[in-house]
Design a protein around this motif. Structure first.
Motif, PDB file in Angstrom:
ATOM      1  N   GLU A  24       0.850  -1.186   0.000  1.00 35.76           N
ATOM      2  CA  GLU A  24       0.000   0.000   0.000  1.00 35.76           C
ATOM      3  C   GLU A  24       0.882   1.230   0.000  1.00 35.76           C
ATOM      4  O   GLU A  24       1.888   1.275   0.719  1.00 35.76           O
ATOM      5  N   ASN A  26       0.330   5.671  -0.519  1.00 38.82           N
ATOM      6  CA  ASN A  26      -0.461   6.855  -0.854  1.00 38.82           C
ATOM      7  C   ASN A  26      -1.923   6.539  -1.150  1.00 38.82           C
ATOM      8  O   ASN A  26      -2.503   7.061  -2.092  1.00 38.82           O
ATOM      9  N   GLY A  27      -2.528   5.660  -0.371  1.00 38.69           N
ATOM     10  CA  GLY A  27      -3.926   5.313  -0.569  1.00 38.69           C
ATOM     11  C   GLY A  27      -4.175   4.353  -1.719  1.00 38.69           C
ATOM     12  O   GLY A  27      -5.321   4.114  -2.075  1.00 38.69           O
ATOM     13  N   GLN A  28      -3.121   3.826  -2.294  1.00 36.44           N
ATOM     14  CA  GLN A  28      -3.224   2.875  -3.404  1.00 36.44           C
ATOM     15  C   GLN A  28      -2.831   1.486  -2.923  1.00 36.44           C
ATOM     16  O   GLN A  28      -1.881   1.345  -2.154  1.00 36.44           O
ATOM     17  N   HIS A  29      -3.534   0.476  -3.385  1.00 39.36           N
ATOM     18  CA  HIS A  29      -3.131  -0.903  -3.129  1.00 39.36           C
ATOM     19  C   HIS A  29      -2.356  -1.415  -4.329  1.00 39.36           C
ATOM     20  O   HIS A  29      -2.704  -1.143  -5.475  1.00 39.36           O
ATOM     21  N   GLU A  47     -12.407   5.820  -9.855  1.00 38.69           N
ATOM     22  CA  GLU A  47     -11.026   5.360  -9.727  1.00 38.69           C
ATOM     23  C   GLU A  47     -10.469   4.879 -11.068  1.00 38.69           C
ATOM     24  O   GLU A  47     -11.139   4.187 -11.818  1.00 38.69           O
ATOM     25  N   PRO A  98      -6.792   2.403  -6.256  1.00 34.63           N
ATOM     26  CA  PRO A  98      -7.103   3.004  -4.966  1.00 34.63           C
ATOM     27  C   PRO A  98      -7.618   1.952  -3.989  1.00 34.63           C
ATOM     28  O   PRO A  98      -8.329   1.020  -4.376  1.00 34.63           O
ATOM     29  N   ALA A  99      -7.252   2.097  -2.742  1.00 34.07           N
ATOM     30  CA  ALA A  99      -7.635   1.118  -1.723  1.00 34.07           C
ATOM     31  C   ALA A  99      -9.155   0.948  -1.638  1.00 34.07           C
ATOM     32  O   ALA A  99      -9.644  -0.128  -1.336  1.00 34.07           O
TER      33      ALA A  99
END
Length: 119
Positions: A24, A26-29, A47, A98-99
């Motif tokens: 993970e 910056n809010g990204q998976h 997204e 994005p997560a």
């Protein structure tokens, strides 16, 4: 922080169309997935998502064209664009999303996964 070996992570699962989270930022998976067969037509309204092919050939159908990705190639699906991934043989992909993204967007399907596992 740790080193992540993609091949080792891919050896931890066999399911297709079930992404596994491996990191993970910056809010990204960052996810790995094995794909085979056809996925469902879907979009993500808020997204973008990035597909990077590690193994095999991935076909992504869009309403106005078809994109074919080979190992070492990537493609970004902009938010709101309906798409359908297809893998005629097993394909391994690295995904950046994005997560908060929903697996099949606003579509509920037998392939939908509500919760993804970390590996």
């Amino acid at each position: 922080m740790q080193i992540v070996n993609l091949e080792q992570k891919l050896n931890l699962f066999t399911e297709t169309w079930t992404p596994k989270i491996i990191g993970e930022l910056n809010g990204q998976h960052v996810k790995l997935a094995k794909l085979q067969g056809e996925f469902v037509w879907h979009s993500h309204q808020n997204e973008d998502e990035l597909f990077y092919v590690l193994k095999g050939t991935l076909i992504i159908k869009l309403k106005d064209k078809t994109v074919t990705l080979k190992p070492g190639e990537m493609y970004i699906i902009p938010k709101g664009i309906e798409h359908k991934p297809i893998a005629h043989e097993e394909v391994h992909v690295l995904l950046f999303e994005p997560a908060a993204i929903k697996h099949t967007g606003d579509v509920t399907h037998e392939l939908t996964k509500e919760k993804l596992d970390w590996i």
